[in-house]
Write a protein that holds these residues in place. Structure first.
Motif, short mmCIF file in Angstrom:
data_model
loop_
_atom_site.label_atom_id
_atom_site.label_comp_id
_atom_site.label_asym_id
_atom_site.label_seq_id
_atom_site.Cartn_x
_atom_site.Cartn_y
_atom_site.Cartn_z
N PRO A 181 -1.68 18.23 -74.08
CA PRO A 181 -1.52 18.17 -75.64
C PRO A 181 -0.11 18.42 -75.82
O PRO A 181 0.45 17.83 -76.96
N VAL A 182 0.59 19.20 -75.38
CA VAL A 182 1.90 19.66 -75.63
C VAL A 182 2.88 18.38 -75.57
O VAL A 182 3.45 18.00 -76.24
N PHE A 183 2.58 17.89 -74.40
CA PHE A 183 3.53 16.35 -74.24
C PHE A 183 2.98 15.54 -75.22
O PHE A 183 3.95 14.50 -75.73
N GLY A 184 1.72 15.21 -75.72
CA GLY A 184 1.20 14.33 -76.46
C GLY A 184 2.03 14.74 -77.80
O GLY A 184 2.35 13.68 -78.53
N ILE A 185 2.08 15.99 -78.23
CA ILE A 185 2.67 16.30 -79.59
C ILE A 185 4.15 15.63 -79.52
O ILE A 185 4.63 15.20 -80.40
N ILE A 186 4.87 16.20 -78.49
CA ILE A 186 6.20 15.72 -78.38
C ILE A 186 6.35 14.39 -78.31
O ILE A 186 7.40 14.01 -79.02
N LYS A 187 5.67 13.56 -77.59
CA LYS A 187 5.84 12.24 -77.61
C LYS A 187 5.31 11.41 -78.64
O LYS A 187 6.15 10.46 -79.09
N SER A 188 4.32 11.72 -78.97
CA SER A 188 3.44 10.96 -79.99
C SER A 188 3.62 11.36 -81.50
O SER A 188 3.69 10.46 -82.41
N VAL A 189 3.49 12.53 -81.67
CA VAL A 189 3.58 13.21 -83.13
C VAL A 189 5.29 13.52 -83.31
O VAL A 189 5.56 12.83 -84.42
N MET A 190 5.98 14.02 -82.56
CA MET A 190 7.40 14.20 -82.82
C MET A 190 8.05 12.90 -82.52
O MET A 190 9.36 12.80 -82.89
N GLY A 191 7.75 12.14 -81.62
CA GLY A 191 8.21 10.77 -81.48
C GLY A 191 9.45 10.72 -80.30
O GLY A 191 10.29 10.05 -80.73
N PHE A 192 9.45 12.15 -79.61
CA PHE A 192 10.69 12.07 -78.48
C PHE A 192 9.98 11.38 -77.44
O PHE A 192 9.33 11.97 -76.47
N ARG A 193 10.57 10.17 -77.24
CA ARG A 193 9.90 9.60 -75.87
C ARG A 193 11.14 8.90 -75.03
O ARG A 193 10.89 8.53 -74.04
N GLN A 194 12.44 9.34 -75.37
CA GLN A 194 13.58 8.88 -74.67
C GLN A 194 14.64 9.40 -75.02
O GLN A 194 15.20 9.98 -75.99
N PHE A 195 15.65 9.80 -73.86
CA PHE A 195 16.82 10.53 -73.96
C PHE A 195 17.86 9.60 -74.31
O PHE A 195 17.91 8.18 -73.94
N SER A 196 18.81 10.09 -75.38
CA SER A 196 19.90 9.12 -75.83
C SER A 196 20.99 9.19 -74.77
O SER A 196 20.92 10.01 -73.94
#
Length: 403
Positions: A388-403
Motif C-alpha cells: 500500500p505504501v508503494f501504491g500511495i507513492i505511485k498512484s496517489v502522489m503520482g511519483f512513477r518515474q525519476f527525472s
C-alpha cells in the motif's frame, strides 16, 4: 482563516517547527539580499511531495494558486530557481531530517519499530529501453561505421567525383560517423569498466566458494559432490548493456510481464503505522542482495526509535546467508523460502505447529517459525504493509518515474 484547523498544511508547518534546522540556518552567511527561511522552503518541498507536486516550477506556481501553499510560504512566492537550489544544496540534510520525523512519530505514539516488512518496486527511468546498447551490438555498429569511414575517405581521395550522389557532403558524412564512433567507444569503455568491477566482485565470491569446498574436503576427507564453481570471466558479455540516455538505469523485468528501463527502489516499512524506516535505490533487478544493506540502515536508526525484532520479506530475498545475517543482527527473519501456492486447503491453513527442532540453525528456526500459526499470522502482514505504501507513492502522489 481560509484553511481548516486540521488541514495537512498546518500539520506540516507544526512538524517542521519542531525539527532542528540549525544545520541549514548556520550555512547562510547573513550577507547579500534577504533569504527565505529554510523552514519555508522545506515546508513547500514536504507538502509538495505529500500532495504529488514535485517540480520546482509547479511549486512556485502553487504559491500563487493554492491557499495551502500560500499558507506554508507565508504569502511569499519563492521562485523555482530558489526552490531547486535549496533542494540540491541541502539534499543530505533533508534526508537526515526524516529520521527526526520518525522520532516525532514515535513521540506521538504513531510509530513502533517492532516488525518491519521489506519489499521493492521498480521505478521507471527517464529513458527508453530502446536507447540501450549491448556490447555485441555496439561492436557490430562500430565495425560497420569504420568500414563506411574507410569507404568515404577513399571516395574523397578519388579524382573522379562522379560516384558521389547529388546533395551528399563527404566531410559531413565523415564527421557524423566519427562522432558516432566516439560515442560508441565511450559506451564500450563504460561497459568494460562495469565488467571489471563485476569480475572483481565475482572473483572474491569464487575464491570464497573454493575455500569452503577445500575446507569441507579437509574436514570430511571426501571430495565434495557436484561440479566445482566455474571461475568468472573478466571480459564483458555480449548482452552487457548501457543506456545512452540514462547510463545509471538498467533494463529490469516489471510486474505484469515485459521489461523496462528502471531502478529497483527498496523500502522497509513498520507494520501498523506503515511509516518507511529505511530506503534505498539500486541497479540490481534481483532483491537477494538487499537484506544486508537494509539491516545496516536499520542498525543506524537512533536508539530512541527502538530496534526491530522481526523482518518480513518475500521469496525474492531468500538465501541461507540472508537468514544468517538477520540472526546475527538480532532480528528474527520471516522470509518465504519459495513461492506459496494460492488458495491452500483448510487442512494446510489450520495444521498444528510442528515440533521445535533441537539446536536449530537460523535457517531451521525460521522454517519452523514460518510453519507455526503465529508465524503464518505475522508473515501475512508482509503484503499488506509495503505494497500500500508503494501504491500511495505511485498512484496517489503520482511519483512513477525519476527525472
Amino acid at each position: 482563516e481560509w484553511l481548516p484547523e486540521r488541514h495537512l498544511a498546518r500539520f506540516v508547518v507544526e512538524v517542521i517547527d519542531r525539527l532542528d534546522l540549525s544545520c541549514m540556518v548556520k550555512s547562510y552567511r547573513g550577507s547579500g539580499s534577504a533569504s527565505y527561511h529554510p523552514s519555508v522552503l522545506l515546508g513547500l518541498l514536504v507538502y509538495g511531495c505529500a500532495t504529488g507536486v514535485f517540480s520546482s516550477r509547479k511549486l512556485e506556481r502553487a504559491t500563487y494558486d493554492s491557499v495551502a501553499f500560500r499558507f506554508i510560504a507565508a504569502n511569499d512566492h519563492p521562485d523555482h530557481d530558489t526552490i531547486a537550489a535549496f533542494r540540491r544544496r541541502f539534499a543530505a540534510e533533508i534526508g537526515t531530517l526524516f529520521v527526526g520525523v520518525l522520532l516525532l512519530a514515535r513521540e506521538m505514539g504513531m510509530l513502533q519499530v517492532g516488525t518491519v516488512a521489506l519489499d521493492g518496486t521498480k521505478i521507471h527511468a527517464n529513458a527508453s529501453r530502446h536507447s540501450a546498447l549491448s556490447y555485441e551490438h555496439a561492436s557490430r555498429i562500430e565495425a560497420q561505421l569504420k568500414a563506411e569511414v574507410a569507404e568515404l575517405l577513399a571516395l574523397a581521395e578519388a579524382a573522379d567525383r562522379a560516384d558521389v550522389p547529388d546533395g551528399m557532403s563527404v566531410p559531413q558524412e565523415l564527421a557524423r560517423r566519427e562522432d558516432r564512433l566516439a560515442r560508441l567507444a565511450e559506451a564500450k569503455a563504460k561497459i568494460e569498466a562495469r565488467a571489471r568491477e563485476r569480475f572483481a566482485r565475482e572473483q572474491a565470491e569464487h575464491e570464497a566458494k573454493m575455500a569452503a569446498r577445500a575446507e569441507k574436503e579437509k574436514a570430511t576427507g571426501k571430495k565434495p559432490g557436484g561440479k566445482p564453481p566455474a571461475p568468472p570471466t573478466a571480459d564483458p558479455g555480449a548482452k552487457d548493456q548501457i543506456n545512452l540516455t540514462d547510463e545509471d538505469s538498467r533494463i529490469m523485468p516489471v510486474a505484469g510481464g515485459g521489461f523496462e528501463q528502471a531502478y529497483n527502489a527498496q523500502a522497509a516499512v513498520a507494520v501498523g503505522s506503515m511509516l518507511v524506516v529505511s530506503t534505498d535505490v539500486v541497479q540490481a533487478a534481483n532483491d537477494k542482495q538487499q537484506i544486508e544493506p537494509t539491516l545496516e540502515q536499520l542498525g543506524q536508526l537512533p536508539e530512541a526509535l527502538g530496534s526491530p525484532d522481526s523482518l518480513l520479506a518475500d521469496s525474492g530475498y531468500f538465501s541461507a546467508a540472508n537468514v544468517t545475517a538477520c540472526a546475527a543482527a538480532g532480528i528474527a527473519p520471516l522470509i518465504a523460502m519459495g513461492r506459496e501456492r494460492h488458495h491452500p486447503s483448510w487442512r494446510e491453513r489450520f495444521a498444528p505447529a510442528p515440533p521445535v527442532p533441537d539446536n536449530p540453525t537460523p535457517l531451521a528456526a525460521m522454517r519452523h517459525r514460518l510453519a507455526t500459526p503465529d508465524g503464518k499470522r505475522l508473515y501475512a502482514l508482509r503484503k499488506q504493509t509495503p505494497e500500500p505504501v508503494f501504491g500511495i507513492i505511485k498512484s496517489v502522489m503520482g511519483f512513477r518515474q525519476f527525472s
